[in-house]
Design a protein around this motif. Structure first.
Motif, PDB file in Angstrom:
ATOM      1  N   LEU A   1       0.782  -1.113   0.115  1.00 39.70           N
ATOM      2  CA  LEU A   1      -0.031  -0.015   0.023  1.00 39.70           C
ATOM      3  C   LEU A   1       0.870   1.068   0.162  1.00 39.70           C
ATOM      4  CD1 LEU A   1      -2.880   1.069   0.240  1.00 39.70           C
ATOM      5  CD2 LEU A   1      -2.502   1.091   2.923  1.00 39.70           C
ATOM      6  N   CYS A   2       0.453   2.349  -0.772  1.00 36.28           N
ATOM      7  CA  CYS A   2       0.963   3.393  -0.867  1.00 36.28           C
ATOM      8  C   CYS A   2       1.076   4.186   0.622  1.00 36.28           C
ATOM      9  CB  CYS A   2       0.588   4.428  -1.870  1.00 36.28           C
ATOM     10  SG  CYS A   2       0.582   3.693  -3.757  1.00 36.28           S
ATOM     11  N   SER A   3       1.910   5.049   0.893  1.00 37.92           N
ATOM     12  CA  SER A   3       2.103   5.943   1.957  1.00 37.92           C
ATOM     13  C   SER A   3       2.757   7.190   1.504  1.00 37.92           C
ATOM     14  CB  SER A   3       2.939   5.380   3.174  1.00 37.92           C
ATOM     15  OG  SER A   3       4.306   5.352   2.978  1.00 37.92           O
ATOM     16  N   PHE A   4       2.515   8.253   2.216  1.00 40.66           N
ATOM     17  CA  PHE A   4       2.844   9.528   1.483  1.00 40.66           C
ATOM     18  C   PHE A   4       3.263  10.456   2.860  1.00 40.66           C
ATOM     19  CE2 PHE A   4      -0.671   7.806  -1.108  1.00 40.66           C
ATOM     20  CZ  PHE A   4       0.037   7.621  -2.313  1.00 40.66           C
ATOM     21  N   ALA A   5       3.878  10.186   3.747  1.00 36.99           N
ATOM     22  CA  ALA A   5       4.215  10.883   4.888  1.00 36.99           C
ATOM     23  C   ALA A   5       2.870  11.865   5.359  1.00 36.99           C
ATOM     24  CB  ALA A   5       5.446  11.788   4.238  1.00 36.99           C
ATOM     25  N   ASP A   6       1.924  11.264   5.532  1.00 38.86           N
ATOM     26  CA  ASP A   6       0.699  11.844   6.285  1.00 38.86           C
ATOM     27  C   ASP A   6       0.333  10.864   7.258  1.00 38.86           C
ATOM     28  OD1 ASP A   6      -1.757  12.528   7.020  1.00 38.86           O
ATOM     29  OD2 ASP A   6      -2.255  13.405   5.186  1.00 38.86           O
ATOM     30  N   GLU A   7       0.803  10.911   8.377  1.00 40.96           N
ATOM     31  CA  GLU A   7       0.659   9.962   9.546  1.00 40.96           C
ATOM     32  C   GLU A   7      -0.593   9.760   9.733  1.00 40.96           C
ATOM     33  OE1 GLU A   7       2.009   9.096  14.042  1.00 40.96           O
ATOM     34  OE2 GLU A   7       2.404  10.774  13.006  1.00 40.96           O
ATOM     35  N   GLU A   8      -1.544  10.279   9.637  1.00 40.13           N
ATOM     36  CA  GLU A   8      -3.014  10.225  10.234  1.00 40.13           C
ATOM     37  C   GLU A   8      -3.813   9.590   8.941  1.00 40.13           C
ATOM     38  OE1 GLU A   8      -7.263  12.937  10.406  1.00 40.13           O
ATOM     39  OE2 GLU A   8      -5.246  13.854  11.056  1.00 40.13           O
ATOM     40  N   ARG A   9      -3.601  10.003   7.760  1.00 46.65           N
ATOM     41  CA  ARG A   9      -4.263   9.426   6.576  1.00 46.65           C
ATOM     42  C   ARG A   9      -3.543   8.083   6.216  1.00 46.65           C
ATOM     43  NH1 ARG A   9      -7.467  13.551   4.002  1.00 46.65           N
ATOM     44  NH2 ARG A   9      -8.572  14.320   5.602  1.00 46.65           N
ATOM     45  N   ASP A  10      -2.503   7.889   6.119  1.00 46.36           N
ATOM     46  CA  ASP A  10      -1.587   6.551   6.120  1.00 46.36           C
ATOM     47  C   ASP A  10      -2.096   5.541   6.931  1.00 46.36           C
ATOM     48  OD1 ASP A  10      -0.273   8.152   4.088  1.00 46.36           O
ATOM     49  OD2 ASP A  10       1.783   8.025   5.036  1.00 46.36           O
TER      50      ASP A  10
ATOM     51  N   ARG B   1      -6.736  -3.123   6.124  1.00 44.42           N
ATOM     52  CA  ARG B   1      -6.607  -4.486   7.079  1.00 44.42           C
ATOM     53  C   ARG B   1      -8.010  -4.934   7.214  1.00 44.42           C
ATOM     54  NH1 ARG B   1      -2.704  -1.320   9.790  1.00 44.42           N
ATOM     55  NH2 ARG B   1      -0.764  -2.086   9.152  1.00 44.42           N
ATOM     56  N   ARG B   2      -9.121  -4.104   7.208  1.00 41.17           N
ATOM     57  CA  ARG B   2     -10.462  -4.635   7.422  1.00 41.17           C
ATOM     58  C   ARG B   2     -10.921  -5.264   6.241  1.00 41.17           C
ATOM     59  NH1 ARG B   2     -11.006   0.548   9.951  1.00 41.17           N
ATOM     60  NH2 ARG B   2     -12.011   1.360   8.265  1.00 41.17           N
ATOM     61  N   LEU B   3     -10.594  -4.611   4.897  1.00 42.22           N
ATOM     62  CA  LEU B   3     -10.794  -5.306   3.561  1.00 42.22           C
ATOM     63  C   LEU B   3     -10.264  -6.580   3.468  1.00 42.22           C
ATOM     64  CD1 LEU B   3     -10.961  -2.221   1.533  1.00 42.22           C
ATOM     65  CD2 LEU B   3     -13.084  -3.543   1.924  1.00 42.22           C
ATOM     66  N   PHE B   4      -8.955  -6.666   3.914  1.00 47.18           N
ATOM     67  CA  PHE B   4      -8.496  -7.908   3.744  1.00 47.18           C
ATOM     68  C   PHE B   4      -7.584  -8.541   4.992  1.00 47.18           C
ATOM     69  CE2 PHE B   4      -8.018  -5.006  -0.138  1.00 47.18           C
ATOM     70  CZ  PHE B   4      -8.473  -5.878  -1.116  1.00 47.18           C
ATOM     71  N   PRO B   5      -8.415  -8.951   5.744  1.00 48.48           N
ATOM     72  CA  PRO B   5      -7.915  -9.441   6.951  1.00 48.48           C
ATOM     73  C   PRO B   5      -6.888 -10.832   7.094  1.00 48.48           C
ATOM     74  CG  PRO B   5     -10.277 -10.122   6.648  1.00 48.48           C
ATOM     75  CD  PRO B   5     -10.040  -9.210   5.683  1.00 48.48           C
ATOM     76  N   GLU B   6      -7.276 -11.422   5.822  1.00 48.63           N
ATOM     77  CA  GLU B   6      -6.037 -12.577   5.744  1.00 48.63           C
ATOM     78  C   GLU B   6      -4.703 -12.157   5.233  1.00 48.63           C
ATOM     79  OE1 GLU B   6      -7.853 -11.869   1.685  1.00 48.63           O
ATOM     80  OE2 GLU B   6      -8.563 -11.690   3.900  1.00 48.63           O
ATOM     81  N   ARG B   7      -4.752 -10.831   4.868  1.00 54.41           N
ATOM     82  CA  ARG B   7      -3.389 -10.483   4.180  1.00 54.41           C
ATOM     83  C   ARG B   7      -2.692  -9.378   5.215  1.00 54.41           C
ATOM     84  NH1 ARG B   7      -3.342 -10.957  -1.702  1.00 54.41           N
ATOM     85  NH2 ARG B   7      -5.634 -11.944  -2.298  1.00 54.41           N
ATOM     86  N   ARG B   8      -1.316  -9.287   4.843  1.00 55.96           N
ATOM     87  CA  ARG B   8      -0.551  -8.630   5.748  1.00 55.96           C
ATOM     88  C   ARG B   8      -0.492  -7.150   5.070  1.00 55.96           C
ATOM     89  NH1 ARG B   8       5.483  -8.029   7.124  1.00 55.96           N
ATOM     90  NH2 ARG B   8       5.909  -9.984   5.936  1.00 55.96           N
ATOM     91  N   VAL B   9      -0.663  -6.012   5.505  1.00 61.93           N
ATOM     92  CA  VAL B   9      -0.759  -4.724   4.815  1.00 61.93           C
ATOM     93  C   VAL B   9       0.894  -4.329   4.975  1.00 61.93           C
ATOM     94  CG1 VAL B   9      -1.525  -2.413   4.544  1.00 61.93           C
ATOM     95  CG2 VAL B   9      -3.129  -4.278   4.778  1.00 61.93           C
ATOM     96  N   VAL B  10       1.548  -3.889   4.113  1.00 65.91           N
ATOM     97  CA  VAL B  10       2.843  -3.090   4.110  1.00 65.91           C
ATOM     98  C   VAL B  10       2.744  -1.891   3.415  1.00 65.91           C
ATOM     99  CG1 VAL B  10       4.953  -3.568   3.611  1.00 65.91           C
ATOM    100  CG2 VAL B  10       4.055  -5.484   4.352  1.00 65.91           C
ATOM    101  N   GLN B  11       3.199  -0.833   3.991  1.00 66.58           N
ATOM    102  CA  GLN B  11       3.150   0.513   3.359  1.00 66.58           C
ATOM    103  C   GLN B  11       4.536   0.957   2.940  1.00 66.58           C
ATOM    104  OE1 GLN B  11       0.719   2.677   6.333  1.00 66.58           O
ATOM    105  NE2 GLN B  11      -0.214   3.371   4.429  1.00 66.58           N
ATOM    106  N   VAL B  12       4.834   1.275   1.714  1.00 66.79           N
ATOM    107  CA  VAL B  12       5.801   1.902   1.037  1.00 66.79           C
ATOM    108  C   VAL B  12       5.560   3.357   0.547  1.00 66.79           C
ATOM    109  CG1 VAL B  12       7.488   1.517  -1.016  1.00 66.79           C
ATOM    110  CG2 VAL B  12       6.536  -0.629   0.176  1.00 66.79           C
ATOM    111  N   ASP B  13       6.585   4.273   0.927  1.00 63.46           N
ATOM    112  CA  ASP B  13       6.670   5.609   0.478  1.00 63.46           C
ATOM    113  C   ASP B  13       6.325   5.818  -0.903  1.00 63.46           C
ATOM    114  OD1 ASP B  13       7.017   8.131  -0.090  1.00 63.46           O
ATOM    115  OD2 ASP B  13       8.071   8.866   1.816  1.00 63.46           O
ATOM    116  N   ALA B  14       5.385   6.334  -1.548  1.00 63.81           N
ATOM    117  CA  ALA B  14       5.263   6.385  -2.999  1.00 63.81           C
ATOM    118  C   ALA B  14       5.331   7.558  -3.643  1.00 63.81           C
ATOM    119  CB  ALA B  14       3.817   5.650  -3.456  1.00 63.81           C
ATOM    120  N   ARG B  15       5.905   8.545  -2.943  1.00 64.98           N
ATOM    121  CA  ARG B  15       5.797  10.009  -3.331  1.00 64.98           C
ATOM    122  C   ARG B  15       6.616  10.017  -4.624  1.00 64.98           C
ATOM    123  NH1 ARG B  15       7.361  13.198   1.949  1.00 64.98           N
ATOM    124  NH2 ARG B  15       8.515  11.368   2.166  1.00 64.98           N
TER     125      ARG B  15
END
Length: 346
Positions: free
Chosen positions: A296-305, A313-327
């Motif tokens: 999943l993209c992240s954008f250095a916006d702590e609240e929205r990220d 995580r709620r949509l995909f409870p069986e998967r691990r969510v990993v965020q990568v800075d996409a700017r």
């Protein structure tokens, strides 16, 4: 000419099991500037971060330009395969093939590629051949299509529904003279879909420099049959506030191939309104589903990220969510989904 559907093939949804992920290595070109420059080095670090995140979940093969393979291997690190082919740019979702399967055999759709509508900055002498090269490397039977299209311009639910954008497949830059009915017929014959849901346009930033003129994969994506995640811009100061309200309303009124009214899950945009001299099109919709994971993209916006990660995580409870800075990737014209292409397992 035989089509994939006539031969028994269809495109699986992105959440179906993958054999591997394909990517391309940034090289010197108008998007990333010259070899040795800071912009290209930064792009390579961003692509590497995505490749390493995906590799946690499944194999990754990266196509590098001629003479760039060893440097790419060194930067990417162990466990990632690298092959060399002539290459112009690094957006594998768009230049690579769309894989289809009949459950026993792998095949690939090789769309006609013209540099995202013959954009003035684009080069595609080599990229128009990459889909065929990747299909050959994957051992896939290839079906050529005369439709000008890219992988970022489509999203399927695996049960007959495809999302499209009027300014992409119907735009004069790609398919002048083709009717909506003709485009749908070609799409359905190659993906195995039967129902197209058309969005009127994409995000505002996608019509600026290095934009795709409205790719759907930054606006809306299926999370499962009957459910779509949709980009939402809460701030009225951004032109996408009205754009995304219109798109969400359209999708709520739409029905899929199974006759279901779609469930729409809105994902708020980061709070940054401008980036790189124009309107920001930062979007969490441009994520990538891989085996047991969500990159999943992240954008250095702590609240929205944090909010977006919790939602996925709620949509995909069986998967691990990993965020990568996409700017850095967005500054070049795309996101995490744009630089990855799944090869389904058969």
């Amino acid at each position: 000419m035989t089509t994939p559907v006539a031969a028994g093939f269809r495109m699986p949804p992105e959440w179906a099991p993958h054999e591997r992920t394909w990517m391309a290595w940034p090289g010197p070109n108008p998007t990333f500037e010259d070899e040795g420059g800071d912009a290209l080095a930064e792009a390579r670090r961003a692509w590497t971060a995505v490749a390493r995140a995906v590799r946690v979940f499944e194999p990754v093969t990266v196509v590098a330009g001629r003479g760039q393979g060893e440097a790419a291997k060194s930067a990417l690190g162990p466990g990632i395969d690298v092959v060399e082919r002539d290459l112009d740019d690094a957006w594998m979702r768009d230049i690579g093939p769309t894989f289809v399967t009949d459950g026993r055999e792998l095949a690939a759709v090789d769309w006609t590629f013209n540099g995202w509508g013959a954009q003035p900055w684009a080069r595609w002498e080599h990229d128009e051949k990459i889909a065929g090269h990747v299909a050959d490397l994957a051992g896939a039977r290839t079906f050529r299509s005369t439709l000008v299209n890219e992988g970022g311009g489509i999203h399927v639910d695996g049960e007959g529904t495809v999302l499209l954008t009027e300014t992409v497949q119907l735009g004069p830059e790609r398919n002048p003279g083709r009717t909506r009915e003709e485009v749908e017929a070609e799409i359905h014959a190659h993906l195995g879909t039967t129902t197209a849901i058309w969005l009127p346009r994409g995000l505002t930033g996608d019509y600026q420099d290095y934009g795709t003129l409205g790719h759907v994969d930054i606006v809306a994506a299926f999370a499962r049959p009957g459910t779509v995640v949709v980009h939402s811009q809460p701030d009225p100061a951004h032109p996408d506030h009205e754009v995304t309200r219109e798109i969400a309303a359209l999708l709520r009124s739409a029905t899929d191939a199974a006759g279901r009214r779609l469930e729409v899950v809105e994902v708020p945009a980061p709070r940054q309104l401008e980036a790189d001299g124009g309107w920001a099109d930062y979007s969490y919709i441009n994520h990538y589903l891989c085996n047991d994971g969500v990159v999943l993209c992240s954008f250095a916006d702590e609240e929205r990220d944090t909010q977006a990660a919790a939602l996925f995580r709620r949509l995909f409870p069986e998967r691990r969510v990993v965020q990568v800075d996409a700017r850095t990737i967005f500054a070049a014209g795309g996101g995490i989904h744009c630089i990855t292409q799944q090869q389904p397992r058969v």
